[in-house]
Motif scaffolding. Structure first.
Motif, PDB file in Angstrom:
ATOM      1  N   VAL A  11       0.830  -1.191   0.000  1.00  0.00           N
ATOM      2  CA  VAL A  11       0.000   0.000   0.000  1.00  0.00           C
ATOM      3  C   VAL A  11       0.868   1.246   0.000  1.00  0.00           C
ATOM      4  N   PHE A  12       0.426   2.258  -0.744  1.00  0.00           N
ATOM      5  CA  PHE A  12       1.131   3.523  -0.863  1.00  0.00           C
ATOM      6  C   PHE A  12       0.236   4.646  -0.349  1.00  0.00           C
ATOM      7  N   GLY A  13       0.841   5.641   0.257  1.00  0.00           N
ATOM      8  CA  GLY A  13       0.100   6.820   0.679  1.00  0.00           C
ATOM      9  C   GLY A  13       0.180   7.885  -0.394  1.00  0.00           C
ATOM     10  N   ILE A  14      -0.950   8.176  -1.031  1.00  0.00           N
ATOM     11  CA  ILE A  14      -0.988   9.125  -2.139  1.00  0.00           C
ATOM     12  C   ILE A  14      -1.903  10.284  -1.774  1.00  0.00           C
ATOM     13  N   LEU A  15      -1.324  11.454  -1.542  1.00  0.00           N
ATOM     14  CA  LEU A  15      -2.073  12.675  -1.271  1.00  0.00           C
ATOM     15  C   LEU A  15      -3.138  12.478  -0.188  1.00  0.00           C
ATOM     16  N   GLY A  16      -2.757  11.795   0.877  1.00  0.00           N
ATOM     17  CA  GLY A  16      -3.620  11.691   2.039  1.00  0.00           C
ATOM     18  C   GLY A  16      -4.458  10.446   2.139  1.00  0.00           C
ATOM     19  N   ILE A  17      -4.417   9.565   1.130  1.00  0.00           N
ATOM     20  CA  ILE A  17      -5.223   8.350   1.181  1.00  0.00           C
ATOM     21  C   ILE A  17      -4.367   7.125   0.840  1.00  0.00           C
ATOM     22  N   PRO A  18      -4.787   5.942   1.285  1.00  0.00           N
ATOM     23  CA  PRO A  18      -4.045   4.715   0.950  1.00  0.00           C
ATOM     24  C   PRO A  18      -4.490   4.164  -0.396  1.00  0.00           C
ATOM     25  N   ILE A  19      -3.541   3.675  -1.164  1.00  0.00           N
ATOM     26  CA  ILE A  19      -3.834   3.024  -2.443  1.00  0.00           C
ATOM     27  C   ILE A  19      -3.067   1.703  -2.489  1.00  0.00           C
ATOM     28  N   ASP A  20      -3.786   0.598  -2.696  1.00  0.00           N
ATOM     29  CA  ASP A  20      -3.154  -0.709  -2.831  1.00  0.00           C
ATOM     30  C   ASP A  20      -2.808  -0.967  -4.291  1.00  0.00           C
ATOM     31  N   ARG A 327       5.542   4.995  -0.395  1.00  0.00           N
ATOM     32  CA  ARG A 327       5.515   3.626   0.132  1.00  0.00           C
ATOM     33  C   ARG A 327       5.680   3.642   1.647  1.00  0.00           C
ATOM     34  N   PHE A 328       6.533   4.517   2.156  1.00  0.00           N
ATOM     35  CA  PHE A 328       6.712   4.600   3.606  1.00  0.00           C
ATOM     36  C   PHE A 328       5.495   5.202   4.284  1.00  0.00           C
ATOM     37  N   PHE A 329       4.857   6.167   3.639  1.00  0.00           N
ATOM     38  CA  PHE A 329       3.616   6.685   4.217  1.00  0.00           C
ATOM     39  C   PHE A 329       2.553   5.587   4.271  1.00  0.00           C
ATOM     40  N   GLY A 330       2.524   4.730   3.250  1.00  0.00           N
ATOM     41  CA  GLY A 330       1.598   3.600   3.279  1.00  0.00           C
ATOM     42  C   GLY A 330       1.876   2.677   4.456  1.00  0.00           C
ATOM     43  N   LEU A 331       3.153   2.399   4.718  1.00  0.00           N
ATOM     44  CA  LEU A 331       3.517   1.558   5.856  1.00  0.00           C
ATOM     45  C   LEU A 331       3.100   2.215   7.168  1.00  0.00           C
ATOM     46  N   LEU A 332       3.343   3.508   7.305  1.00  0.00           N
ATOM     47  CA  LEU A 332       2.952   4.209   8.528  1.00  0.00           C
ATOM     48  C   LEU A 332       1.447   4.157   8.742  1.00  0.00           C
ATOM     49  N   LEU A 333       0.683   4.231   7.654  1.00  0.00           N
ATOM     50  CA  LEU A 333      -0.771   4.120   7.778  1.00  0.00           C
ATOM     51  C   LEU A 333      -1.189   2.753   8.300  1.00  0.00           C
ATOM     52  N   MET A 334      -0.491   1.703   7.869  1.00  0.00           N
ATOM     53  CA  MET A 334      -0.819   0.365   8.333  1.00  0.00           C
ATOM     54  C   MET A 334      -0.427   0.163   9.799  1.00  0.00           C
ATOM     55  N   VAL A 335       0.711   0.746  10.205  1.00  0.00           N
ATOM     56  CA  VAL A 335       1.105   0.693  11.615  1.00  0.00           C
ATOM     57  C   VAL A 335       0.061   1.420  12.462  1.00  0.00           C
ATOM     58  N   ARG A 336      -0.356   2.588  11.999  1.00  0.00           N
ATOM     59  CA  ARG A 336      -1.398   3.354  12.693  1.00  0.00           C
ATOM     60  C   ARG A 336      -2.671   2.535  12.845  1.00  0.00           C
ATOM     61  N   LYS A 337      -3.062   1.843  11.771  1.00  0.00           N
ATOM     62  CA  LYS A 337      -4.301   1.066  11.797  1.00  0.00           C
ATOM     63  C   LYS A 337      -4.230  -0.037  12.843  1.00  0.00           C
ATOM     64  N   ASN A 362       2.543  15.726   1.131  1.00  0.00           N
ATOM     65  CA  ASN A 362       1.922  14.420   0.897  1.00  0.00           C
ATOM     66  C   ASN A 362       0.484  14.353   1.398  1.00  0.00           C
ATOM     67  N   ARG A 363       0.022  15.432   2.029  1.00  0.00           N
ATOM     68  CA  ARG A 363      -1.333  15.541   2.592  1.00  0.00           C
ATOM     69  C   ARG A 363      -1.546  14.575   3.750  1.00  0.00           C
ATOM     70  N   PHE A 364      -0.491  14.321   4.506  1.00  0.00           N
ATOM     71  CA  PHE A 364      -0.612  13.473   5.696  1.00  0.00           C
ATOM     72  C   PHE A 364      -0.323  14.253   6.977  1.00  0.00           C
ATOM     73  N   GLU A 365      -0.518  15.573   6.941  1.00  0.00           N
ATOM     74  CA  GLU A 365      -0.286  16.354   8.151  1.00  0.00           C
ATOM     75  C   GLU A 365      -1.250  15.966   9.270  1.00  0.00           C
ATOM     76  N   PHE A 366      -2.387  15.346   8.915  1.00  0.00           N
ATOM     77  CA  PHE A 366      -3.331  14.915   9.953  1.00  0.00           C
ATOM     78  C   PHE A 366      -2.711  13.844  10.852  1.00  0.00           C
ATOM     79  N   LEU A 367      -1.715  13.116  10.342  1.00  0.00           N
ATOM     80  CA  LEU A 367      -1.035  12.142  11.199  1.00  0.00           C
ATOM     81  C   LEU A 367      -0.308  12.838  12.346  1.00  0.00           C
ATOM     82  N   LEU A 368       0.099  14.067  12.127  1.00  0.00           N
ATOM     83  CA  LEU A 368       0.762  14.829  13.177  1.00  0.00           C
ATOM     84  C   LEU A 368      -0.247  15.515  14.096  1.00  0.00           C
ATOM     85  N   SER A 369      -1.302  16.061  13.517  1.00  0.00           N
ATOM     86  CA  SER A 369      -2.230  16.870  14.307  1.00  0.00           C
ATOM     87  C   SER A 369      -3.357  16.073  14.941  1.00  0.00           C
TER      88      SER A 369
END
Length: 395
Positions: A11-20, A327-337, A362-369
């Motif tokens: 899974v990849f993190g693309i502009l704030g969303i996951p894409i498999d 790809r790393f943002f995708g991994l972080l999303l899976m760890v978060r999940k 990358n539109r993943f600032e919500f992971l910080l906030s």
């Protein structure tokens, strides 16, 4: 289904969303396993409207983040992915999946489907047509909940009727925002294993509108055909198109340039990725140094698996990261999940202005906030911490 390791998803993190990254045959294999083991399995198929809506709708975005698979539906997202070096070959839309299930001969029996939503009596008509054929799907129930709110569509009578069908697949035909909200709200109450929002598929199946020819779909011009068939859609496509252009100019293009420049410099200096784990009383610290990019993903997956095995929250030290790719943002999303399933949070420490810029582009600032933002200096001096938000009950 055996215990699922989300970290194994490509899974990849693309502009704030996951894409498999997967093709239709792989998706069918995942669906087959979910049916066999009768485990909740939510499929979301992001298109441009999903991407744009997720930028401002937290609940909508959360449904995508917590989905079990997100194959891409929408050629513009495929093009953006390719611009960022992501190996997506083609789209897999909800209509493509439904067609494949109708024709599927890979299963040892016809799969039972429940049709939820659809204007007037379209679901009943489509169900009748499915049962008159000898294809891969058999309709075991339909229900049109009308135009009520998500709460009104989530009462015990409706959920009970859906569960009583014993279906393998729940096909939802509400508008995207309402469908995703309904699926998220009722995730724990539904007993049908495979759930997905199929959008306009019910209209194609009922024959009320025609689907765009394949050459228009592959060229990314399906929206023109949709406007011809449903003229009122021009407003949505106009609004989404403007928002997509803005995302491209302020996100995707700068990311592509940053990635090329950093990779060039790294190839010259020969730097890679170093990972250090340290267990403390309150959390496991994962320090990443260097290039957090796809070529190093396997070693990062192993490190995060080890960290998750400690059954503690995880703090990711990003103070020494020089590049974070999709790809790393995708991994972080899976760890978060996986952490959220345990009622724990994924947190970031050593967050510099450069890292904030990377998350923002990358539109993943919500992971910080939204989760927690931990500020620490290089000397690990005391700093204020924000308490993590309460995790969703989704699991």
């Amino acid at each position: 289904m055996p215990s699922q390791d989300e970290l194994s998803r490509q899974v990849f993190g693309i502009l704030g969303i996951p894409i498999d990254v997967m093709g239709l045959l792989t998706l069918l294999g995942k669906l087959e396993a979910a049916v066999k083991y009768r485990k909740p399995f939510l499929i979301s198929t992001p298109n441009v409207n999903f991407l744009i809506t997720s930028q401002g709708e937290k609940q909508f975005r959360e449904c995508l983040l917590l989905s079990d698979l997100c194959p891409v539906d929408g050629m513009p997202i495929v093009w953006i992915a390719r611009l960022l070096g992501i190996p997506i070959k083609d789209r897999v839309s909800g209509a493509d999946l439904f067609d494949a299930l109708k024709l599927a001969d890979r299963f040892d029996r016809r799969l039972d489907v429940f049709l939820f939503g659809g204007a007037d009596e379209l679901a009943a008509l489509v169900g009748k047509n499915l049962n008159a054929q000898s294809g891969g799907l058999k309709c075991v129930g339909t229900l049109n909940p009308g135009f009520g709110t998500v709460d009104e569509m989530s009462n015990e009578q409706i959920i009970g009727a859906i569960n009583a069908s014993g279906a393998d697949i729940l096909a939802v035909f509400l508008n995207a925002k309402k469908a995703q909200a309904w699926l998220l709200q009722n995730h724990d109450s539904l007993r049908i294993p495979v759930r997905a929002q199929f959008g306009a598929t019910i209209n194609y199946e009922a024959g009320t509108i025609n689907r765009a020819p394949p050459f228009l779909r592959s060229a990314g011009l399906e929206w023109l055909w949709r406007i011809k068939e449903e003229p009122y859609l021009w407003r949505r496509y106009w609004t989404d198109g403007k928002s997509l252009l803005r995302l491209l100019l302020t996100g995707a293009l700068p990311l592509a340039v940053d990635s090329l420049w950093t990779r060039f410099r790294s190839a010259w200096t020969g730097r890679g990725l170093q990972i250090e784990l340290r267990e403390e009383a309150h959390a496991v610290i994962v320090r990443l140094s260097g290039l957090a990019i796809a070529v190093h993903i396997d070693e990062a997956i192993q490190a995060f698996r080890q960290a998750l095995g400690k059954e503690k929250p995880i703090d990711v030290d990003v103070s020494r990261i020089r590049l974070l790719d999709p790809r790393f943002f995708g991994l972080l999303l899976m760890v978060r999940k996986q952490l959220r399933r345990r009622g724990q949070a994924l947190r970031f420490i050593g967050v510099s202005p450069a890292i904030i810029r990377a998350f923002r582009l990358n539109r993943f600032e919500f992971l910080l906030s939204d989760e927690v933002l931990v500020w620490k200096t290089q000397s690990n001096s005391a700093a204020p911490r924000l308490k993590p938000s309460k995790p969703s009950g989704y699991h």
